[in-house]
Design an enzyme around this catalytic site. Structure first.
Site, PDB file in Angstrom:
ATOM      1  CB  CYS A   1      -0.934  -0.005   1.202  1.00 33.20           C
ATOM      2  SG  CYS A   1      -1.861   1.528   1.353  1.00 33.20           S
TER       3      CYS A   1
ATOM      4  CB  CYS B   1      -3.153   2.634  -1.600  1.00 35.20           C
ATOM      5  SG  CYS B   1      -3.462   0.946  -1.133  1.00 35.20           S
TER       6      CYS B   1
ATOM      7  CE  LYS C   1      -4.721   4.294  -6.253  1.00 36.05           C
ATOM      8  NZ  LYS C   1      -5.324   2.998  -6.127  1.00 36.05           N
TER       9      LYS C   1
ATOM     10  CE1 TYR D   1     -10.915  -1.466  -6.152  1.00 36.05           C
ATOM     11  CE2 TYR D   1     -11.093  -3.739  -6.890  1.00 36.05           C
ATOM     12  CZ  TYR D   1     -11.471  -2.734  -6.045  1.00 36.05           C
ATOM     13  OH  TYR D   1     -12.407  -2.975  -5.073  1.00 36.05           O
TER      14      TYR D   1
ATOM     15  CD  GLU E   1      -7.071   2.443  -8.861  1.00 34.15           C
ATOM     16  OE1 GLU E   1      -7.958   2.533  -8.013  1.00 34.15           O
ATOM     17  OE2 GLU E   1      -5.942   1.976  -8.609  1.00 34.15           O
TER      18      GLU E   1
ATOM     19  CG  HIS F   1     -28.355  23.754  -2.367  1.00 28.21           C
ATOM     20  ND1 HIS F   1     -28.627  22.878  -3.409  1.00 28.21           N
ATOM     21  CD2 HIS F   1     -28.533  25.009  -2.840  1.00 28.21           C
ATOM     22  CE1 HIS F   1     -28.960  23.597  -4.465  1.00 28.21           C
ATOM     23  NE2 HIS F   1     -28.914  24.890  -4.158  1.00 28.21           N
TER      24      HIS F   1
ATOM     25  CD  GLU G   1     -28.086  19.622  -2.902  1.00 31.79           C
ATOM     26  OE1 GLU G   1     -28.959  19.960  -2.100  1.00 31.79           O
ATOM     27  OE2 GLU G   1     -27.515  20.432  -3.669  1.00 31.79           O
TER      28      GLU G   1
END
Ligand code: NDP
Length: 496
Positions: free
Chosen positions: A70, A75, A78, A210, A214, A469, A474
């Site tokens: 990782c 991760c 990346k 993945y 990516e 908002h 939302e």
């Protein structure tokens, strides 16, 4: 797997009449799962050692490094490259917001590569300090099992040392697997892709998971010509079909050439680059070919068979619900067990292990409603069940709410890219079974939705939540109109 659950009531490894152990716990592998398990076990009072190979920050030859896949080659680097690549879209979008950019915008790959490497070195140092501060003994080298309580570590200079431990935890992760086609040695995997010395001009990627999507986004964002080949009609098998279609549309919209239903059959070196032959008989020339075709557990050099630790047909270590292997004193967490191969899951498994073994609280990892994200541009993020999974698993009808809209930013920038969202609801309990989103900030938004779903939120509770908002998020609390109702046996739809 019937066997004795070996849980420590007391941690005194030198108690009278007991075997003399060097450590209460010896961990092989200092990636996410191993580091977490070491630190939390030490916090419970255990005497802990962890072994890991040193790493070379640039070379991809050597595996290892405290921090694991990782941090060192997954991760983290990346995501840094995703950030780097995302600026291209931002520059394009900025023009209609009044920014006058010169025609020529240059990207300096070597600068990003250098900064990325510095950050990885920094994080590697932080991880080492975290272990030291937790009182964990760090041993540099590759560990293998000798018996149920002994680990042998081969140090970088070739010398070997054996350690006795009451418990052993295997957390050696996984490594990229290659496709066996002629010329496969010409291809790279994500390990090398993160540290290429030169930015390629033309890239061919094999895989639709993945890593494939990516890296397609990363390279395209850096101006590279990208051809993406995958076997199915859509990328990202296992995700909601409508989301998969949205990802494919977005990748194409950003200039990535998609080749669905296509595999590679041969690679060869030519003067102009790597010649790529597909199973449809087409030919391409690329500077780099990336295999993003899955990862397999790192179990080959652990001597598991000799010690009696069983593996499944993929080479993954078999464990029970508490991460205990077929040998009671040996445990395993993370990708090496091939349960759910995500960093936060390895962290959870590591924490549960230490609670179980050293905390006096047997704890099973909970695999329900684990959110995840694919960091293509724009990203996809999901939690809970997809429409297809809900239809297969639910006992009552499924209510599907969807929203497809042009994000406010795109109304000005002119980018032709919609954000799509979906909520899947059980008609009887009204509980939200799953949510998904493909669009900017999806992972940041989905983390909060995951808390609600984990708490068992109903659609009515989503509806009664006041929105923020103006935001895209939302939409998750304003999807009032039912898109469709599906009964068992119906086919999921893909309208968005
Ligand atoms: P994935 O399992 O996600 O995808 C593998 C892809 O390779 C699939 O599209 C599969 O096709 C294809 N494939 C497999 N074998 C062959 C073959 N022989 N020929 C052609 N295509 C093939 O693996 P990745 O390598 O992308 O990633 C590995 C794992 O790492 C992920 O599963 C995930 O657990 C983790 N990861 C997580 C990330 C995140 O959380 N953002 C990021 C990166 C990795 P098919 O679908 O047809 O089988």
């Amino acid at each position: 797997m019937a066997r004795k659950m070996l849980i420590d009531g007391e941690l005194n490894s030198s108690a009278a009449g007991e075997q003399q152990y060097d450590f209460d716990l010896f961990v092989i592998g200092a990636g996410s799962g191993g580091v977490r398990a070491s630190r939390t076990s030490a916090a419970h009072g255990a005497k802990v050692a962890i072994c890991e190979l040193p790493f070379h920050p640039i070379s991809s030859e050597v595996i290892g490094g405290v921090g694991g896949t990782c941090v060192i080659r997954g991760c983290v680097p990346k995501k840094i490259l995703v950030y780097g690549a995302s600026f291209r879209g931002e520059f394009e979008d900025a023009r209609n917001f009044g920014w006058e950019l010169s025609e020529q915008i240059n990207f300096n790959w070597k600068k990003l590569l250098h900064n990325k490497t510095q950050e990885i070195i920094r994080l590697n140092g932080i991880y080492k300090r975290m272990l030291t501060n937790a009182g964990v003994t760090m041993i540099e080298g590759e560990g293998k099992l000798i018996d149920a309580h002994v680990v042998e570590v081969t140090q970088p200079d070739g010398s070997k040392q054996q350690y006795m431990a009451r418990h052993i935890l295997i957390a050696t992760g996984s490594r990229a697997q290659r496709v066996k086609i002629p010329g496969q040695e010409l291809a790279i995997t994500s390990d090398e892709a993160l540290s290429l010395e030169e930015l390629p001009k033309r890239v061919v990627i094999l895989g639709g998971g993945y890593i494939a999507v990516e890296f397609a986004s990363i390279w395209r964002g850096m101006g590279v010509t990208v051809d993406l080949f995958y076997r199915k009609e859509l990328p990202l098998r296992g995700f909601d079909d409508e989301m998969r279609a949205a990802v494919a549309r977005n990748l194409e919209g950003r200039g990535i050439k998609l080749h669905p239903g296509t595999n590679l059959s041969e690679l060869s070196r030519t003067e102009d680059g790597i010649r790529v032959l597909t199973d449809h008989g087409e030919e391409f020339i690329a500077d780099v070919v990336l295999f993003a075709t899955g990862r397999s557990p790192n179990t080959k050099r652990l001597n598991l068979e000799a010690v009696g630790v069983e593996v499944d047909k993929t080479g993954a270590i078999k464990v029970d619900e508490y991460s205990q292997t077929t040998i009671p004193s040996i445990w395993a967490v993370g990708d090496v067990t091939n349960r759910m191969n995500l960093t936060p899951v390895a962290l959870m498994e590591g924490t549960c292990f230490s609670k179980t073994v050293f905390g006096g609280q047997p704890t099973k990892p909970d695999y329900r409603d684990i959110p995840c994200a694919v960091f293509c541009v724009p990203p996809l993020s999901v939690v809970g069940l997809s429409e297809q999974q809900a239809l297969e698993q639910a006992k009552s009808d499924i209510l599907v709410y969807t929203s497809s809209f042009t994000p406010m930013k795109n109304t000005i920038s002119g980018r032709q890219e919609k954000t799509i969202m979906k909520i899947v609801v059980d008609s009887e309990t009204e509980r939200v079974l799953g949510a998904s989103m493909c669009g900017p900030d999806a992972p940041e938004i989905m983390q909060g939705i995951a808390v609600a779903i984990k708490c068992g939120a109903t659609k009515a509770q989503f509806d009664s939540t006041v929105g923020i908002h103006p935001s895209a998020a939302e939409e998750f609390v304003t999807m009032r109109t039912l898109t469709r109702r599906l009964t068992a046996g119906d086919k999921p739809k893909t309208n968005l």
